[in-house]
Design a protein around this motif. Structure first.
Motif, short mmCIF file in Angstrom:
data_model
loop_
_atom_site.label_atom_id
_atom_site.label_comp_id
_atom_site.label_asym_id
_atom_site.label_seq_id
_atom_site.Cartn_x
_atom_site.Cartn_y
_atom_site.Cartn_z
N HIS A 236 1.23 -0.95 0.01
CA HIS A 236 0.24 -0.19 -0.06
C HIS A 236 1.12 1.07 -0.40
O HIS A 236 0.87 2.21 0.94
CB HIS A 236 -0.71 -0.26 1.09
CG HIS A 236 -1.78 -1.33 1.31
ND1 HIS A 236 -2.54 -1.23 0.10
CD2 HIS A 236 -2.21 -2.27 2.47
CE1 HIS A 236 -2.91 -2.55 0.03
NE2 HIS A 236 -2.93 -3.10 1.64
N GLY A 237 2.06 1.17 -1.02
CA GLY A 237 2.95 2.08 -0.86
C GLY A 237 3.82 2.64 0.66
O GLY A 237 4.72 3.35 0.53
N LYS A 238 3.91 1.86 1.32
CA LYS A 238 4.30 1.90 2.57
C LYS A 238 6.00 1.56 2.54
O LYS A 238 5.19 -0.48 2.80
CB LYS A 238 3.66 1.86 4.02
CG LYS A 238 4.61 2.20 4.93
CD LYS A 238 3.64 1.69 6.43
CE LYS A 238 4.41 2.09 7.68
NZ LYS A 238 3.76 2.90 8.97
N ALA A 239 6.73 1.12 2.57
CA ALA A 239 7.42 0.68 3.22
C ALA A 239 7.93 -0.47 3.94
O ALA A 239 7.91 -0.09 4.79
CB ALA A 239 9.38 0.81 2.94
N LEU A 240 8.52 -1.94 3.80
CA LEU A 240 8.18 -3.05 4.98
C LEU A 240 10.00 -2.87 5.48
O LEU A 240 10.11 -3.72 4.00
CB LEU A 240 8.04 -3.80 4.53
CG LEU A 240 5.76 -3.56 4.05
CD1 LEU A 240 5.17 -4.42 3.45
CD2 LEU A 240 4.88 -3.03 5.53
N GLY A 241 10.25 -3.27 6.63
CA GLY A 241 11.19 -3.76 7.58
C GLY A 241 11.35 -5.27 6.03
O GLY A 241 10.33 -5.88 5.92
N THR A 242 12.25 -5.85 6.49
CA THR A 242 12.41 -7.51 5.95
C THR A 242 13.34 -8.39 7.36
O THR A 242 14.33 -7.21 8.37
CB THR A 242 13.65 -7.41 5.29
OG1 THR A 242 15.11 -7.14 5.71
CG2 THR A 242 13.42 -7.46 3.81
N GLY A 243 13.37 -9.76 7.00
CA GLY A 243 13.70 -10.18 8.55
C GLY A 243 12.62 -10.22 9.87
O GLY A 243 11.48 -9.78 9.62
N ARG A 244 12.35 -11.24 10.60
CA ARG A 244 11.39 -11.73 11.42
C ARG A 244 11.60 -10.31 12.37
O ARG A 244 10.39 -9.99 12.76
CB ARG A 244 12.13 -13.14 12.06
CG ARG A 244 11.78 -13.93 11.32
CD ARG A 244 13.10 -15.35 12.60
NE ARG A 244 12.74 -16.48 11.67
CZ ARG A 244 11.29 -17.22 12.07
NH1 ARG A 244 10.69 -16.69 12.15
NH2 ARG A 244 12.18 -18.57 10.32
N ARG A 245 12.59 -9.14 12.39
CA ARG A 245 11.77 -8.56 13.64
C ARG A 245 12.11 -7.33 12.87
O ARG A 245 11.97 -5.69 12.94
CB ARG A 245 13.27 -8.15 14.87
CG ARG A 245 12.97 -9.77 15.19
CD ARG A 245 14.74 -9.46 16.29
NE ARG A 245 14.87 -10.53 17.46
CZ ARG A 245 15.31 -11.15 18.31
NH1 ARG A 245 16.17 -9.25 18.78
NH2 ARG A 245 15.56 -11.10 19.14
#
Length: 219
Positions: free
Chosen positions: A32-41
């Motif tokens: 939805h246009g928002k950057a997401l982090g990666t990895g479990r945390r």
């Protein structure tokens, strides 16, 4: 959306990265246009809820000491999808949606068939009310009739819930009949993508040609 490629091309790694289970070395993932982090945390609870993954090995993915009811109800508690007192009713409703009787809530994974376990895994993912459901080779170990029923189920759920569906599969006929778009991977790179019908009718990359050639020989 379909994701295809030869073994080792990066399909499962890509699915895990999108789901937030694996860190990436470069690039971005956004929803939805928002950057997401990666990895479990790398993501908060709400971001994790929105992207759910169903893996190929449903027996390994389900806790053998946890009943079906406990497995499906756990995401509702973690993501606070409904009041605690409503969870048993909601679990029964989800089981019915995936074609299982409510009395399966008291069964354990080893008491179910492969197709039934896969339906439980789908119900558990849906319990989080995801925006995107990623399915990694979920029909590869199933007989043809069971695989077709699972895919029909996913199609109905996608339409009913307005949910995006990502199918990772070696089964090109399945991808051809069940997806709108497809991405072809080779060596960890996306080498071709577009409308599924167009890519399969007039492939441009050698990796796509090779995949379609193998599929034709198998038929």
């Amino acid at each position: 959306m379909g994701i295809v490629g030869a073994s080792g091309s990066g399909k499962t790694t890509l699915g895990r990265a999108v789901a937030g289970l694996q860190r990436v070395a470069s690039g971005t993932i956004s929803l939805h246009g928002k950057a997401l982090g990666t990895g479990r945390r790398g993501r908060d609870r709400e971001q994790r809820r929105r992207l759910q993954l169903v893996t190929q090995n449903s027996l390994g993915a389900l806790n053998p000491s946890r009943t079906v009811g406990a497995a499906v109800g756990r995401p509702m508690r973690l993501h606070r999808r409904c009041p605690a007192g409503d969870i048993p009713v909601r679990v029964a409703e989800l089981l019915e949606q995936v074609g299982l009787p409510p009395e399966f809530t008291d069964r354990y994974p080893h008491e179910l068939s492969g197709g039934q376990r896969q339906r439980v895994a789908i119900a558990r993912a849906l319990a989080a009310d995801p925006d995107v459901l990623i399915c990694d080779e979920i029909t590869s170990a199933l007989d043809t009739a069971t695989a077709e029923s699972i895919m029909d189920l996913l199609g109905r759920l996608r339409e009913r819930r307005g949910m995006a569906l990502i199918l990772i599969s070696h089964d090109l006929p399945l991808i051809a009949s069940r997806t709108d778009t497809v991405t072809v991977l080779e060596g960890g790179l996306a080498v071709e993508s577009g409308r599924t019908a167009d890519v399969f009718a007039a492939p441009r990359h050698p990796a796509t040609h090779a995949l379609l050639g193998v599929a034709a020989r198998a038929v």
